[in-house]
Scaffold this motif. Sequence first.
Motif, PDB file in Angstrom:
ATOM      1  N   GLU A   1      19.959  -5.664   5.480  1.00  0.00           N
ATOM      2  CA  GLU A   1      20.690  -4.513   6.001  1.00  0.00           C
ATOM      3  C   GLU A   1      19.846  -3.245   5.933  1.00  0.00           C
ATOM      4  OE1 GLU A   1      24.340  -4.182   3.899  1.00  0.00           O
ATOM      5  OE2 GLU A   1      25.170  -6.079   4.667  1.00  0.00           O
ATOM      6  N   ARG A   2      18.962  -3.163   4.970  1.00  0.00           N
ATOM      7  CA  ARG A   2      18.064  -2.012   4.848  1.00  0.00           C
ATOM      8  C   ARG A   2      16.644  -2.529   4.600  1.00  0.00           C
ATOM      9  NH1 ARG A   2      19.021   0.305  -1.203  1.00  0.00           N
ATOM     10  NH2 ARG A   2      19.287  -1.712  -2.253  1.00  0.00           N
ATOM     11  N   PHE A   3      15.679  -1.874   5.219  1.00  0.00           N
ATOM     12  CA  PHE A   3      14.296  -2.332   5.159  1.00  0.00           C
ATOM     13  C   PHE A   3      13.522  -1.572   4.082  1.00  0.00           C
ATOM     14  CE2 PHE A   3      15.699  -3.294   9.441  1.00  0.00           C
ATOM     15  CZ  PHE A   3      15.289  -4.618   9.576  1.00  0.00           C
ATOM     16  N   ALA A   4      12.753  -2.328   3.309  1.00  0.00           N
ATOM     17  CA  ALA A   4      11.963  -1.742   2.220  1.00  0.00           C
ATOM     18  C   ALA A   4      10.532  -1.510   2.692  1.00  0.00           C
ATOM     19  CB  ALA A   4      12.003  -2.651   1.004  1.00  0.00           C
ATOM     20  N   TRP A   5      10.347  -0.485   3.526  1.00  0.00           N
ATOM     21  CA  TRP A   5       9.000  -0.186   4.006  1.00  0.00           C
ATOM     22  C   TRP A   5       8.084   0.287   2.887  1.00  0.00           C
ATOM     23  CZ3 TRP A   5       8.566  -2.374   8.403  1.00  0.00           C
ATOM     24  CH2 TRP A   5       9.616  -2.377   9.324  1.00  0.00           C
ATOM     25  N   LYS A   6       8.694   0.650   1.754  1.00  0.00           N
ATOM     26  CA  LYS A   6       7.898   1.098   0.614  1.00  0.00           C
ATOM     27  C   LYS A   6       6.995  -0.004   0.081  1.00  0.00           C
ATOM     28  CE  LYS A   6       9.747   1.599  -3.413  1.00  0.00           C
ATOM     29  NZ  LYS A   6       9.060   0.518  -4.150  1.00  0.00           N
TER      30      LYS A   6
ATOM     31  N   LEU B   1      -0.682  -0.033   0.309  1.00  0.00           N
ATOM     32  CA  LEU B   1      -1.718   0.802   0.915  1.00  0.00           C
ATOM     33  C   LEU B   1      -2.127   1.960   0.011  1.00  0.00           C
ATOM     34  CD1 LEU B   1      -0.415   0.923   4.596  1.00  0.00           C
ATOM     35  CD2 LEU B   1      -2.351  -0.381   3.717  1.00  0.00           C
ATOM     36  N   GLU B   2      -1.194   2.452  -0.801  1.00  0.00           N
ATOM     37  CA  GLU B   2      -1.503   3.566  -1.687  1.00  0.00           C
ATOM     38  C   GLU B   2      -2.052   3.113  -3.033  1.00  0.00           C
ATOM     39  OE1 GLU B   2       2.030   5.879  -2.018  1.00  0.00           O
ATOM     40  OE2 GLU B   2       1.707   6.930  -0.110  1.00  0.00           O
ATOM     41  N   SER B   3      -2.216   1.815  -3.200  1.00  0.00           N
ATOM     42  CA  SER B   3      -2.784   1.304  -4.439  1.00  0.00           C
ATOM     43  C   SER B   3      -4.187   1.873  -4.636  1.00  0.00           C
ATOM     44  CB  SER B   3      -2.847  -0.222  -4.415  1.00  0.00           C
ATOM     45  OG  SER B   3      -3.533  -0.722  -5.539  1.00  0.00           O
ATOM     46  N   ASN B   4      -4.530   2.165  -5.881  1.00  0.00           N
ATOM     47  CA  ASN B   4      -5.814   2.816  -6.176  1.00  0.00           C
ATOM     48  C   ASN B   4      -7.015   2.002  -5.711  1.00  0.00           C
ATOM     49  OD1 ASN B   4      -4.512   4.969  -7.383  1.00  0.00           O
ATOM     50  ND2 ASN B   4      -4.514   4.024  -9.417  1.00  0.00           N
ATOM     51  N   ARG B   5      -6.919   0.692  -5.807  1.00  0.00           N
ATOM     52  CA  ARG B   5      -8.073  -0.157  -5.523  1.00  0.00           C
ATOM     53  C   ARG B   5      -8.009  -0.832  -4.146  1.00  0.00           C
ATOM     54  NH1 ARG B   5     -11.182  -0.922  -9.973  1.00  0.00           N
ATOM     55  NH2 ARG B   5     -10.269  -0.334 -11.960  1.00  0.00           N
ATOM     56  N   PHE B   6      -6.948  -0.587  -3.386  1.00  0.00           N
ATOM     57  CA  PHE B   6      -6.830  -1.289  -2.103  1.00  0.00           C
ATOM     58  C   PHE B   6      -7.981  -0.924  -1.171  1.00  0.00           C
ATOM     59  CE2 PHE B   6      -5.491  -1.592   2.300  1.00  0.00           C
ATOM     60  CZ  PHE B   6      -5.040  -2.896   2.358  1.00  0.00           C
ATOM     61  N   SER B   7      -8.309   0.353  -1.086  1.00  0.00           N
ATOM     62  CA  SER B   7      -9.390   0.775  -0.189  1.00  0.00           C
ATOM     63  C   SER B   7     -10.724   0.165  -0.625  1.00  0.00           C
ATOM     64  CB  SER B   7      -9.495   2.301  -0.154  1.00  0.00           C
ATOM     65  OG  SER B   7      -9.715   2.816  -1.458  1.00  0.00           O
ATOM     66  N   THR B   8     -10.922   0.045  -1.944  1.00  0.00           N
ATOM     67  CA  THR B   8     -12.160  -0.561  -2.451  1.00  0.00           C
ATOM     68  C   THR B   8     -12.235  -2.029  -2.065  1.00  0.00           C
ATOM     69  OG1 THR B   8     -12.206   0.950  -4.334  1.00  0.00           O
ATOM     70  CG2 THR B   8     -13.510  -1.067  -4.514  1.00  0.00           C
TER      71      THR B   8
ATOM     72  N   MET C   1      -2.138  -9.968  -7.884  1.00  0.00           N
ATOM     73  CA  MET C   1      -0.813  -9.365  -7.931  1.00  0.00           C
ATOM     74  C   MET C   1       0.210 -10.302  -8.555  1.00  0.00           C
ATOM     75  SD  MET C   1      -0.612  -7.478  -4.218  1.00  0.00           S
ATOM     76  CE  MET C   1       1.037  -6.858  -4.568  1.00  0.00           C
ATOM     77  N   ILE C   2      -0.134 -11.593  -8.700  1.00  0.00           N
ATOM     78  CA  ILE C   2       0.768 -12.566  -9.306  1.00  0.00           C
ATOM     79  C   ILE C   2       0.610 -12.504 -10.824  1.00  0.00           C
ATOM     80  CG2 ILE C   2       1.367 -15.010  -9.466  1.00  0.00           C
ATOM     81  CD1 ILE C   2       0.207 -15.393  -6.692  1.00  0.00           C
ATOM     82  N   SER C   3       1.695 -12.316 -11.516  1.00  0.00           N
ATOM     83  CA  SER C   3       1.679 -12.277 -12.984  1.00  0.00           C
ATOM     84  C   SER C   3       2.763 -13.193 -13.521  1.00  0.00           C
ATOM     85  CB  SER C   3       1.888 -10.846 -13.491  1.00  0.00           C
ATOM     86  OG  SER C   3       3.181 -10.390 -13.140  1.00  0.00           O
ATOM     87  N   PHE C   4       2.623 -13.586 -14.783  1.00  0.00           N
ATOM     88  CA  PHE C   4       3.607 -14.466 -15.403  1.00  0.00           C
ATOM     89  C   PHE C   4       4.857 -13.708 -15.839  1.00  0.00           C
ATOM     90  CE2 PHE C   4      -0.451 -16.673 -16.040  1.00  0.00           C
ATOM     91  CZ  PHE C   4      -0.126 -17.922 -15.534  1.00  0.00           C
ATOM     92  N   ASP C   5       4.736 -12.413 -16.028  1.00  0.00           N
ATOM     93  CA  ASP C   5       5.878 -11.630 -16.504  1.00  0.00           C
ATOM     94  C   ASP C   5       6.855 -11.308 -15.379  1.00  0.00           C
ATOM     95  OD1 ASP C   5       4.735 -11.629 -19.020  1.00  0.00           O
ATOM     96  OD2 ASP C   5       3.610  -9.781 -18.627  1.00  0.00           O
TER      97      ASP C   5
END
Length: 274
Positions: A51-56, A62-69, A229-233
């Motif tokens: 019903e609502r889209f999570a574009w975040k 994209l705003e992750s610190n290391r994504f551009s690297t 990005m996959i973690s056990f927690d």
Amino acid sequence: MNVRWLLRQAALLFAVLVIVSPVILFFVWMLSLSVKYEIDNAAYPPVLIPERFAWKNYIDVLESNRFSTYFLNSLLVTGTATGLALLVGVPAGYGIARMKAAKAAVVILVARITPGLSYLIPLFLLFQWLGLLGTLWPQIIIHLVVTVPIVIWIMIGYFETTPMELEEAAVIDGASRWQVFRYVALPIAKPGIAVAMILAVIFSWNNFVFGIVLAGRETRTLPVAVYNMISFDQLSWGPLAAAALIVTLPVLVLTVFAQRQIVAGLTAGAVKGG
């Protein structure tokens, strides 16, 4: 006659749908995961269109610190490996095809079908001895071990289908072998080069195993970053699916824009002798 043709077309369409539908289903479901909040991703029964889209989810990736690297690392590794593979593989494929070097072609075939993991351990030890582990060079070099045979094998098959008459005419006019290759063979071989380039890009961009073994914290490529990005927690399906789609997008766009060249390259052999 028309009934038979319609039945064949219907059977072909059905076969294509059976083969392609799982891929489309997985892609649509990943797209759905990437635009849903975690509460919708965990809902039962599953929700395809929220019903609502999570574009975040995309914004967070994209705003992750290391994504551009990581994106730049993937771009450098893929671009360098593909460029060097074409620089070596296209002339090698031409030479093997024109010299009819069957034994050399068999060696290339063996290198082509040998799993890339077979090269990983000895090259890992070599890079460790040279002190290159954790840099981009080991990833580029080990990609070449697989992409160069791919390019050579494709170009051998393509150059074998190109007409020899044009090259013979250029030789009669006084052209050297290098001039024949550069001004006659290369322009004709553009569709084959496009196919080889696309396959080399797809392998390098999507490769995961080489990156996770040879890369350091600052030299990881995008597939490795998505895995991290996959973690056990806690596992956030939305950002994970968004990151996976972002990784897939460049190769998908490249394939769509180059599809005409790919089809021309793959079907070039069908007109041999026509």
